[in-house]
Every structure is written in C-alpha cells, then in structure tokens.
Design an enzyme around this catalytic site. Structure first.
Site, PDB file in Angstrom:
ATOM      1  N   TYR A 164     -30.140 -16.392 -11.507  1.00 26.90           N
ATOM      2  CA  TYR A 164     -28.672 -16.292 -11.429  1.00 26.90           C
ATOM      3  C   TYR A 164     -28.098 -16.073 -12.829  1.00 26.90           C
ATOM      4  O   TYR A 164     -27.281 -15.174 -13.054  1.00 26.90           O
ATOM      5  CB  TYR A 164     -28.107 -17.574 -10.809  1.00 26.90           C
ATOM      6  CG  TYR A 164     -26.612 -17.555 -10.570  1.00 26.90           C
ATOM      7  CD1 TYR A 164     -26.078 -17.022  -9.409  1.00 26.90           C
ATOM      8  CD2 TYR A 164     -25.729 -18.093 -11.506  1.00 26.90           C
ATOM      9  CE1 TYR A 164     -24.703 -17.014  -9.179  1.00 26.90           C
ATOM     10  CE2 TYR A 164     -24.359 -18.085 -11.289  1.00 26.90           C
ATOM     11  CZ  TYR A 164     -23.847 -17.549 -10.122  1.00 26.90           C
ATOM     12  OH  TYR A 164     -22.485 -17.543  -9.896  1.00 26.90           O
TER      13      TYR A 164
ATOM     14  N   SER B 269     -19.774 -15.248 -14.393  1.00 27.26           N
ATOM     15  CA  SER B 269     -19.895 -16.684 -14.136  1.00 27.26           C
ATOM     16  C   SER B 269     -19.866 -17.417 -15.472  1.00 27.26           C
ATOM     17  O   SER B 269     -20.010 -16.787 -16.526  1.00 27.26           O
ATOM     18  CB  SER B 269     -21.239 -16.924 -13.432  1.00 27.26           C
ATOM     19  OG  SER B 269     -21.611 -18.285 -13.480  1.00 27.26           O
TER      20      SER B 269
HETATM   21  P1  NDP Z   1     -19.403 -17.291  -1.317  1.00 33.18           P
HETATM   22  O1  NDP Z   1     -20.773 -17.666  -0.903  1.00 33.18           O
HETATM   23  O2  NDP Z   1     -18.249 -17.912  -0.647  1.00 33.18           O
HETATM   24  O3  NDP Z   1     -19.219 -15.714  -1.283  1.00 33.18           O
HETATM   25  C1  NDP Z   1     -20.255 -14.822  -1.500  1.00 33.18           C
HETATM   26  C2  NDP Z   1     -19.855 -13.525  -0.859  1.00 33.18           C
HETATM   27  O4  NDP Z   1     -20.839 -12.518  -1.131  1.00 33.18           O
HETATM   28  C3  NDP Z   1     -19.723 -13.631   0.640  1.00 33.18           C
HETATM   29  O5  NDP Z   1     -18.529 -12.996   1.032  1.00 33.18           O
HETATM   30  C4  NDP Z   1     -20.932 -12.882   1.164  1.00 33.18           C
HETATM   31  O6  NDP Z   1     -20.625 -12.294   2.422  1.00 33.18           O
HETATM   32  C5  NDP Z   1     -21.126 -11.837   0.086  1.00 33.18           C
HETATM   33  N1  NDP Z   1     -22.496 -11.311   0.002  1.00 33.18           N
HETATM   34  C6  NDP Z   1     -23.616 -11.973  -0.360  1.00 33.18           C
HETATM   35  N2  NDP Z   1     -24.678 -11.165  -0.279  1.00 33.18           N
HETATM   36  C7  NDP Z   1     -24.233  -9.950   0.126  1.00 33.18           C
HETATM   37  C8  NDP Z   1     -24.854  -8.703   0.393  1.00 33.18           C
HETATM   38  N3  NDP Z   1     -26.166  -8.531   0.267  1.00 33.18           N
HETATM   39  N4  NDP Z   1     -24.071  -7.660   0.807  1.00 33.18           N
HETATM   40  C9  NDP Z   1     -22.736  -7.846   0.964  1.00 33.18           C
HETATM   41  N5  NDP Z   1     -22.097  -8.983   0.710  1.00 33.18           N
HETATM   42  C10 NDP Z   1     -22.839 -10.040   0.301  1.00 33.18           C
HETATM   43  O7  NDP Z   1     -19.377 -17.619  -2.888  1.00 33.18           O
HETATM   44  P2  NDP Z   1     -18.258 -17.552  -4.010  1.00 33.18           P
HETATM   45  O8  NDP Z   1     -16.982 -17.113  -3.468  1.00 33.18           O
HETATM   46  O9  NDP Z   1     -18.361 -18.815  -4.738  1.00 33.18           O
HETATM   47  O10 NDP Z   1     -18.885 -16.429  -4.965  1.00 33.18           O
HETATM   48  C11 NDP Z   1     -18.322 -15.152  -5.144  1.00 33.18           C
HETATM   49  C12 NDP Z   1     -18.774 -14.631  -6.492  1.00 33.18           C
HETATM   50  O11 NDP Z   1     -18.300 -15.480  -7.526  1.00 33.18           O
HETATM   51  C13 NDP Z   1     -20.295 -14.559  -6.665  1.00 33.18           C
HETATM   52  O12 NDP Z   1     -20.639 -13.415  -7.404  1.00 33.18           O
HETATM   53  C14 NDP Z   1     -20.576 -15.822  -7.484  1.00 33.18           C
HETATM   54  O13 NDP Z   1     -21.751 -15.705  -8.224  1.00 33.18           O
HETATM   55  C15 NDP Z   1     -19.357 -15.858  -8.364  1.00 33.18           C
HETATM   56  N6  NDP Z   1     -19.070 -17.142  -8.959  1.00 33.18           N
HETATM   57  C16 NDP Z   1     -18.750 -18.233  -8.197  1.00 33.18           C
HETATM   58  C17 NDP Z   1     -18.428 -19.429  -8.819  1.00 33.18           C
HETATM   59  C18 NDP Z   1     -18.016 -20.624  -8.069  1.00 33.18           C
HETATM   60  O14 NDP Z   1     -17.845 -21.688  -8.688  1.00 33.18           O
HETATM   61  N7  NDP Z   1     -17.824 -20.564  -6.770  1.00 33.18           N
HETATM   62  C19 NDP Z   1     -18.479 -19.574 -10.272  1.00 33.18           C
HETATM   63  C20 NDP Z   1     -18.833 -18.370 -10.961  1.00 33.18           C
HETATM   64  C21 NDP Z   1     -19.117 -17.215 -10.321  1.00 33.18           C
HETATM   65  P3  NDP Z   1     -21.703 -12.203   3.625  1.00 33.18           P
HETATM   66  O15 NDP Z   1     -22.398 -13.520   3.662  1.00 33.18           O
HETATM   67  O16 NDP Z   1     -20.884 -11.893   4.809  1.00 33.18           O
HETATM   68  O17 NDP Z   1     -22.609 -11.073   3.248  1.00 33.18           O
END
Ligand code: NDP
Length: 250
Positions: free
Chosen positions: A153, A140
């Site tokens: 985070y 991130s």
């Molecule tokens: P989303 O909330 O859209 O995606 C998060 C994903 O993680 C979902 O698919 C969710 O699926 C999955 N997830 C969460 N907890 C679990 C778990 N315990 N087991 C399995 N799967 C899990 O967020 P983003 O797409 O924005 O984020 C994706 C990644 O990118 C993260 O690591 C985030 O920190 C990182 N990121 C995002 C940024 C942004 O601006 N959006 C910037 C920098 C980093 P489900 O709920 O079905 O479990």
C-alpha cells in the site's frame, strides 16, 4: 459564475460508490458537475446514484483491467457528452507483515491503487485534451510515511505522487492539471477494517491529529471541487494533505 462553479463539467469518479469517492462525488455534484461513478459492486453503485441524484450515473467496472478503465471513461462520455475531470480514487489495502505477503497480494494492491490510476488516465487523456481538464489522484499519508503493516500500500501510494508529477509535466501543454490529494485518516469501510486489525489505531490517530478527530468523507469534498475548478488552473504536480494536521505533527 464563481471560480468554483462546475456547471456543465463532467467528472468520472473511480471508487465513487462509497467512502472518500462518494464524499468527493457529492462535492462535485453540489458544485454543478455531472458525475459518472465507477466501481465493481452494482448494488453500491445504485446506492451512490440514489444519494447523488439526477446529475449522476454509475458503471460497474473492474478498473484493474484496461477494458474496465476504457469502459468507465466511455460511459461518462456517452452519458454526458464530454469529460473534464477524473478523480482516481479506487483503492484497497491488505495489512500484513512485509514477509507474509504473497506475490498475488502484492500485485493485487499495486494493480488497484496504481495501475488502475494509470489506465484511467490513459483512457481519459484523449477527451481531457479536447478542452483542457483536471485529474485528481488519491494518495495517502502513506505517500509520505511508512507503516509496518502496509508495504505494498505504501509503495503504491508513494508512486501515486511520482506518477502525478510525471503526468502533470507531460500534459501541461494540453492544459490538463494533475494533482494528488493525500487524505489523513478518514472514517470509511477501508479504515473500519484497519481499526479492527490494528490494535490502538483509533486512539493513535486521535492523539496525533491536531484537529482532534478522524475525518469523514464530507471533509474531502472541498479539495475535490477546488482541484476540479478553474480556481486551481495554476496548480499542477502537487500533493496536498487533507488530514486535520496529521502530517504537520513530528
Ligand atoms: P472504500 O473501501 O470505502 O472505497 C474504495 C473504493 O474503491 C470502493 O468504491 C470500491 O468499489 C473501489 N474499488 C476497489 N477496487 C476496485 C477495482 N478493482 N475497480 C473499481 N473500483 C474499485 O475506501 P476509502 O473511501 O477509504 O478509500 C478511497 C481511496 O482513498 C483509496 O484509494 C484509499 O487508499 C484512499 N485513502 C483512504 C484513507 C482513509 O483513511 N479512508 C486515507 C488515505 C487514502 P467496489 O468495491 O464497488 O469496486
């Protein structure tokens, strides 16, 4: 066959049922890979498989459990016969002042963002070492910068970079490259929440981003394909911002 061709390669994308994970999964599928998506929500998983088409499948798994990580890796190998690429993208955030986090909240963020990554890497290693492989860990901007509202985070995402370096060094003899990607501000469910909770965030991101816009999940596809492909075979242990220039701005 180009250096970016992933035909015949098998990828596991954690959190690939939406947001950045789905953007990366689409890139991998378009480059020829077979993709197993892992997330907890079965309905979102179904939607992702529909969006990705016949070269994809999904497993419902909580990756904070060692058994969930093992099940996700096993699903990819059982369905597609091998494993070459792991995108560790599952993540979450809880936004509060540092003094207001409960211990449970602290552990919850660390468990999803960092521990699940380690567990998936451990579970994948025996398969990746068979032919060499690629691990792509999602950090991130908070792998670099702090934020008043994101202490656990930021701690987890800083650690993602150091975990990436350690794995890169340890597994280089197995021809496994391990790199981190540091997304800028990307429009997803996660950041919709952030924009609701942090006043002025949307405008602050626009003002600081030389690209003049928020990113979208499709912006993350190219880096996933590059780091998954032979084109990046001499790149390991790095952390690459994909941020429209956000981190270049002082
Ligand atoms: P989303 O909330 O859209 O995606 C998060 C994903 O993680 C979902 O698919 C969710 O699926 C999955 N997830 C969460 N907890 C679990 C778990 N315990 N087991 C399995 N799967 C899990 O967020 P983003 O797409 O924005 O984020 C994706 C990644 O990118 C993260 O690591 C985030 O920190 C990182 N990121 C995002 C940024 C942004 O601006 N959006 C910037 C920098 C980093 P489900 O709920 O079905 O479990």
């Amino acid at each position: 066959m180009t250096a970016f061709d992933l035909t015949g390669k098998v990828a596991l994308v954690t959190g690939g049922n939406g947001g950045i994970g789905l953007g990366m999964a689409k890139g991998l599928v378009d480059a020829g890979a077979l993709v197993m998506v892992a997330g907890r929500n079965a309905e979102k998983n179904r939607g992702a498989v529909e969006a990705l088409g016949a070269k994809a499948d999904a497993i419902a798994a909580d990756l904070t459990e060692g058994s969930g990580a093992k099940a996700a890796v096993a699903a990819a190998v059982q369905k597609f016969g091998r494993l070459d690429i792991v995108v560790n993208n599952a993540g979450t955030n809880i936004r509060r002042a540092p003094q207001d986090y409960s211990l449970e909240e602290w552990h919850s963020v660390l468990n999803i963002n960092l521990t699940s990554m380690f567990l998936c890497c451990q579970a994948a290693y025996p398969h990746l070492r068979e032919r060499g492989g690629k691990i792509i860990n999602i950090g991130s901007m908070m792998s670099i910068f702090g934020a008043s509202f994101a202490a656990p985070y930021g701690a987890s995402k800083g650690a993602v970079v150091q975990l990436t370096k350690s794995l890169a060094i340890a597994w280089a003899p197995d021809k496994i490259q391990v790199n981190a990607v540091l997304p800028g501000w990307i429009d997803t469910d996660l950041t919709k929440g952030a924009r609701q909770e942090i006043s002025g965030l949307h405008e602050k991101v626009l003002a600081r981003s030389p690209a003049g816009r928020w990113g979208n999940p499709g912006d993350m596809a190219g880096i996933a394909v590059f780091l998954a492909s032979p084109a990046s075979d001499f790149i390991t242990g790095t952390a690459i911002p994909v941020d429209g220039g956000y981190s270049a701005q002082g």
